[in-house]
Scaffold this active site. Sequence first.
Site, short mmCIF file in Angstrom:
data_model
loop_
_atom_site.label_atom_id
_atom_site.label_comp_id
_atom_site.label_asym_id
_atom_site.label_seq_id
_atom_site.Cartn_x
_atom_site.Cartn_y
_atom_site.Cartn_z
N ASP A 133 37.16 33.69 41.96
CA ASP A 133 38.25 33.85 40.99
C ASP A 133 37.75 33.46 39.58
O ASP A 133 36.66 33.87 39.20
CB ASP A 133 39.46 33.02 41.45
N TYR B 116 44.94 32.88 31.47
CA TYR B 116 45.02 34.35 31.47
C TYR B 116 45.24 34.88 30.06
O TYR B 116 44.66 35.89 29.67
CB TYR B 116 46.16 34.82 32.38
N HIS C 191 40.49 36.22 49.43
CA HIS C 191 40.27 35.66 48.10
C HIS C 191 39.93 34.17 48.10
O HIS C 191 39.11 33.73 47.31
CB HIS C 191 41.51 35.92 47.26
#
EC number: 3.3.2.9
Length: 454
Positions: free
Chosen positions: A223, A373, A429
């Site tokens: 990630d 983000y 993930h």
Amino acid sequence: MYKELAVALGLGTLVALVFLKKRKGVLKAHDGWWGVGACPQGPEDDSIRPFKVETTSEEIEDLHRRLDQTRSFPSLEDSQFNYGFNSKYLEKLVSYWRNDFNWRKQVDKLNKYPHFKTKIEGIDIHYVHVKPKSLAEGTRAVPLMMVHGWPGSFYEFYGIIPLLMEPSSPDDITFEIICPSIPGYGFSEAPHKKGFDGVCAAHIFNKLMKRLGFNQYYVQGGDWGSLITTNMAQLEPNAVKGLHINFAPPGKAGLLMMLSILFGRRFPKLFGFTEHDVKRLFPTMEKLVVDAIRETGYMHIQSTKPDTAGRGLNDSPVGLAAYILEKFSTWTDPEFKNLEDGGLERKFSLDDLLTNVMIYWTSRSIISSMRFYKENFSKGLNQPHAKLPVYVPSGVASFPNELMHSPKSWVTQKYHKLKTYTPMARGGHFAAMEEPQLLAEDTSVSTRDKHDSK
Ligand SMILES: *[C@@H]1O[C@H](CO)[C@@H](O)[C@H](O)[C@H]1NC(C)=O
């Protein structure tokens, strides 16, 4: 006239080419200041302070009060996890959290490994630092930094740490492991200034490793951790001896990638595509669009107005758990959204899942974690590091249920010294938490490879 123009154009191209070639190479980062207010004069306090995770009765009572006051709201019939976290299962989770989950016990578990904090560029950086207890005569532990992502934490590595530190075969490498919290996540202080992105985190983590006395070390990440460790390798290719990632989003679209997108389905062999590559890369147009819309809403919110949506999550533990754990369902297996319980307990224990949520809750870090983000996307795609290859020996573990799939031929476009690319047997993930054994093996193999070839 035309001739001169042609000569000028030719020369221009040549100069541009030489210039571009020169620009290749090492990524540069400037020292930042992320503390409150102006950067003070004088040297930075570089002391390293032991840290312990703590809790109080007030903290636990406050949590219980909020859990007791949650207002339930029924999910639609037969909707499972398709509309988001299923409410029936959420009631079950909340009841477990309220009545059975023992935060004090989990805090002890967190403190099983030594934690530290140290100030870098004005903010406190938290990390876990684990050294192997006993080493065979004449061997040294290899320093390895492991970096988590969103919505995870350093706790993701608690299952893999013992595997990497006490390898089962004597040929395997013994690691000394450092797991930092990304600034703004868990117990690392959040940056107080705008603009803190992956390169800034990488710069700070390279400084951290130097401060710990390591001139050379390995890095691993999934990630955001894969972006940050990649940036670390680009910033300090001589310090980072090897890089292992379990998330490799498609990089800059070069000519080969374009061609492979256009013709890869009809001529998979030409581009070295496996059956799995073809299945992952060429879903129907409808699936492509629908999946992209359905699964990236959180990203849009977090890349635009994280502080607004985040505020509710910062007040409500139930909202926070739903928001975080929905990802542990869908990102582990996209089919889990068709299960009443989101398949959460198939791969994880509720204690582990809630411990990760509690790290966000008690440190009040959901808003600052979401901001990463915003900082990532607001700078645009044309960043120097995005165009720059990685020259450090690299390994990629490609898990079948990973969100984005990059075939080997794409990965080599970015990672020029790709030593291993392993299609993994199973997993998604949150690989370190979900498949610690598989990830440990691949990390170890790719690192041993680099060791031997030196
Ligand atoms: C944001 O993240 C993506 C995916 O990891 C990466 O390709 C891009 O370069 C990042 N942008 C910045 C500014 O770091």
